[in-house]
Write a protein that holds these residues in place. Sequence first.
Motif, PDB file in Angstrom:
ATOM      1  N   ALA A 246      -6.006   0.753  -8.613  1.00 17.74           N
ATOM      2  CA  ALA A 246      -7.456   1.011  -9.242  1.00 17.74           C
ATOM      3  C   ALA A 246      -8.504   0.630  -8.144  1.00 17.74           C
ATOM      4  CB  ALA A 246      -7.682   0.198 -10.437  1.00 17.74           C
ATOM      5  N   GLU A 247      -8.175  -0.149  -7.472  1.00 16.81           N
ATOM      6  CA  GLU A 247      -9.126  -0.544  -6.115  1.00 16.81           C
ATOM      7  C   GLU A 247      -9.221   0.610  -5.319  1.00 16.81           C
ATOM      8  OE1 GLU A 247     -10.734  -1.871  -2.465  1.00 16.81           O
ATOM      9  OE2 GLU A 247      -8.487  -1.559  -2.872  1.00 16.81           O
TER      10      GLU A 247
ATOM     11  N   LEU B 284      -4.044   6.458 -15.625  1.00 22.49           N
ATOM     12  CA  LEU B 284      -2.829   6.701 -15.043  1.00 22.49           C
ATOM     13  C   LEU B 284      -1.688   6.214 -15.951  1.00 22.49           C
ATOM     14  CD1 LEU B 284      -3.435   4.473 -11.837  1.00 22.49           C
ATOM     15  CD2 LEU B 284      -2.896   6.858 -11.796  1.00 22.49           C
ATOM     16  N   ALA B 285      -1.928   5.495 -17.288  1.00 23.42           N
ATOM     17  CA  ALA B 285      -1.144   5.593 -18.128  1.00 23.42           C
ATOM     18  C   ALA B 285      -0.212   6.812 -18.464  1.00 23.42           C
ATOM     19  CB  ALA B 285      -1.458   5.039 -19.548  1.00 23.42           C
ATOM     20  N   GLY B 286       1.099   6.674 -18.701  1.00 22.67           N
ATOM     21  CA  GLY B 286       1.927   7.942 -18.927  1.00 22.67           C
ATOM     22  C   GLY B 286       2.207   8.897 -17.651  1.00 22.67           C
ATOM     23  N   ARG B 287       1.560   8.369 -16.371  1.00 19.25           N
ATOM     24  CA  ARG B 287       1.903   8.942 -15.147  1.00 19.25           C
ATOM     25  C   ARG B 287       2.718   7.965 -14.329  1.00 19.25           C
ATOM     26  NH1 ARG B 287      -1.808  13.029 -12.853  1.00 19.25           N
ATOM     27  NH2 ARG B 287      -2.727  14.204 -14.673  1.00 19.25           N
ATOM     28  N   VAL B 288       2.106   6.772 -14.275  1.00 20.07           N
ATOM     29  CA  VAL B 288       2.747   5.493 -13.594  1.00 20.07           C
ATOM     30  C   VAL B 288       3.339   4.281 -14.427  1.00 20.07           C
ATOM     31  CG1 VAL B 288       2.330   3.653 -11.675  1.00 20.07           C
ATOM     32  CG2 VAL B 288       1.371   6.032 -11.512  1.00 20.07           C
ATOM     33  N   SER B 289       4.577   4.143 -14.521  1.00 14.88           N
ATOM     34  CA  SER B 289       5.171   3.546 -15.482  1.00 14.88           C
ATOM     35  C   SER B 289       4.965   1.757 -15.144  1.00 14.88           C
ATOM     36  CB  SER B 289       6.741   3.686 -15.302  1.00 14.88           C
ATOM     37  OG  SER B 289       7.438   3.408 -14.195  1.00 14.88           O
ATOM     38  N   ASP B 290       4.748   1.660 -13.889  1.00 14.50           N
ATOM     39  CA  ASP B 290       4.879   0.197 -13.675  1.00 14.50           C
ATOM     40  C   ASP B 290       3.241  -0.344 -13.591  1.00 14.50           C
ATOM     41  OD1 ASP B 290       4.613  -2.354 -12.206  1.00 14.50           O
ATOM     42  OD2 ASP B 290       5.827  -1.582 -10.728  1.00 14.50           O
ATOM     43  N   PRO B 291       2.972  -1.217 -14.582  1.00 10.00           N
ATOM     44  CA  PRO B 291       1.437  -1.611 -14.772  1.00 10.00           C
ATOM     45  C   PRO B 291       0.949  -2.450 -13.909  1.00 10.00           C
ATOM     46  CG  PRO B 291       2.966  -3.068 -16.123  1.00 10.00           C
ATOM     47  CD  PRO B 291       3.885  -1.848 -15.611  1.00 10.00           C
ATOM     48  N   GLY B 292       1.784  -3.047 -12.885  1.00 10.95           N
ATOM     49  CA  GLY B 292       1.235  -3.564 -11.694  1.00 10.95           C
ATOM     50  C   GLY B 292       0.727  -2.957 -10.852  1.00 10.95           C
ATOM     51  N   ILE B 293       1.606  -1.458 -10.559  1.00 11.89           N
ATOM     52  CA  ILE B 293       1.157  -0.660  -9.729  1.00 11.89           C
ATOM     53  C   ILE B 293      -0.088   0.361 -10.033  1.00 11.89           C
ATOM     54  CG2 ILE B 293       1.788   1.654  -8.674  1.00 11.89           C
ATOM     55  CD1 ILE B 293       3.045  -0.545  -7.493  1.00 11.89           C
TER      56      ILE B 293
ATOM     57  N   LEU C 135       1.255   7.206  -6.551  1.00  7.63           N
ATOM     58  CA  LEU C 135       0.357   8.244  -6.817  1.00  7.63           C
ATOM     59  C   LEU C 135       0.463   9.429  -6.546  1.00  7.63           C
ATOM     60  CD1 LEU C 135      -2.948   5.981  -5.858  1.00  7.63           C
ATOM     61  CD2 LEU C 135      -2.106   6.336  -8.298  1.00  7.63           C
ATOM     62  N   VAL C 136       1.214   9.720  -5.267  1.00 11.20           N
ATOM     63  CA  VAL C 136       1.368  11.054  -4.978  1.00 11.20           C
ATOM     64  C   VAL C 136       2.431  11.850  -5.661  1.00 11.20           C
ATOM     65  CG1 VAL C 136       2.684  12.297  -3.169  1.00 11.20           C
ATOM     66  CG2 VAL C 136       0.815  10.810  -2.490  1.00 11.20           C
ATOM     67  N   ALA C 137       3.512  10.888  -6.263  1.00  9.36           N
ATOM     68  CA  ALA C 137       4.414  11.281  -6.948  1.00  9.36           C
ATOM     69  C   ALA C 137       4.002  11.556  -8.413  1.00  9.36           C
ATOM     70  CB  ALA C 137       5.506  10.326  -7.288  1.00  9.36           C
ATOM     71  N   ALA C 138       2.957  10.981  -9.012  1.00  9.35           N
ATOM     72  CA  ALA C 138       2.327  11.095 -10.212  1.00  9.35           C
ATOM     73  C   ALA C 138       1.342  12.401 -10.106  1.00  9.35           C
ATOM     74  CB  ALA C 138       1.472  10.063 -10.769  1.00  9.35           C
ATOM     75  N   ASP C 139       1.215  12.811  -9.031  1.00 16.38           N
ATOM     76  CA  ASP C 139       0.213  14.187  -9.030  1.00 16.38           C
ATOM     77  C   ASP C 139      -1.240  13.729  -9.022  1.00 16.38           C
ATOM     78  OD1 ASP C 139      -0.438  16.708  -8.104  1.00 16.38           O
ATOM     79  OD2 ASP C 139      -0.459  17.327 -10.182  1.00 16.38           O
TER      80      ASP C 139
ATOM     81  N   GLY D 150       0.825  -1.238  -0.007  1.00 21.63           N
ATOM     82  CA  GLY D 150      -0.046   0.014  -0.026  1.00 21.63           C
ATOM     83  C   GLY D 150       0.748   1.122  -0.052  1.00 21.63           C
ATOM     84  N   GLU D 151       1.937   1.125   0.604  1.00 20.12           N
ATOM     85  CA  GLU D 151       2.967   2.328   0.678  1.00 20.12           C
ATOM     86  C   GLU D 151       3.500   2.538  -0.609  1.00 20.12           C
ATOM     87  OE1 GLU D 151       5.532   2.262   3.911  1.00 20.12           O
ATOM     88  OE2 GLU D 151       4.169   2.477   5.566  1.00 20.12           O
ATOM     89  N   ASP D 152       3.992   1.693  -1.225  1.00 16.38           N
ATOM     90  CA  ASP D 152       4.362   1.768  -2.633  1.00 16.38           C
ATOM     91  C   ASP D 152       3.274   2.306  -3.594  1.00 16.38           C
ATOM     92  OD1 ASP D 152       6.678   0.968  -1.807  1.00 16.38           O
ATOM     93  OD2 ASP D 152       6.481  -1.255  -2.691  1.00 16.38           O
TER      94      ASP D 152
END
Length: 263
Positions: free
Chosen positions: A211-212, A197-206, A104-108, A97-99
């Motif tokens: 999403a939940e 989130l595409a283009g903001r968060v690179s890791d597809p798993g994150i 999400l914070v880093a991606a604004d 959860g912290e990751d």
Amino acid sequence: MSSPLGSVRRPEHTGDRRCWPCTVANSLVLVAVSVAVAFVSRVAALAVLVLGAVAIAVRGYLVPYTPHFAPALGAVFPVDFHEEPGPSGSLGREADGEDVLAALVAADVIVADGETLYLTDEFRERWRREVAALRELADGRFVAAVADAAPRASGARVERRRGHTAVVVEPDTGSVTDERRLAYPVALAEVGAVRALAGRVSDPGIRAAAAEPLRRFLETCPSCEGRVEETTAQQCCGAPTNPREGPQAVLACADCGERLATL
């Protein structure tokens, strides 16, 4: 002109929200009372039976405090009278959860104000547009978008049964037990979130794992665009699902009743 039954109708206890243990319990009580009255007057017994049946039909139950005893009574029947709950799975697998929050914070996407988290207006609007676009897709293109958004998925399919529309994510393992079932509005929200989130968060798993928790920030229903409000998960005409724990707080659409997130 309003119906003469309009003032006594209880839509929150009838239709799709009807509790069948309550209905069965009240019907048994009604039949027993009608039989007893029949020993005095068959006409009166018929009147009791008809009026009682109408009351159960339009109000959900006849006997006061039915929710207190109907679940226990329904439990003795060999058939489960409750409707299957709508699917409530998620696209993502378990993640730290912290990751997820840090990404999400880093991606604004999320702004933290002390212990309170807010969704940024720019991301909310982008998410809304993605959901609106997904809502217009035919089943074939929609399930393709679902499979693309879900990690380690080989495909997806839409299932409709007993009044519920589910989106089933098929795993690349081929195991049926690993399938994930999402209610249609939940699938709309989560796939829309992943795409936003595409283009903001690179890791597809994150992206999929985020999403939940992002569903907790919904303000409108992804399916009908009704107002989303905090309420409780209830069962049996208003009784909490687990009386020992009390009502479970959820986000649900005030218009269509779809549960969108558990709080």
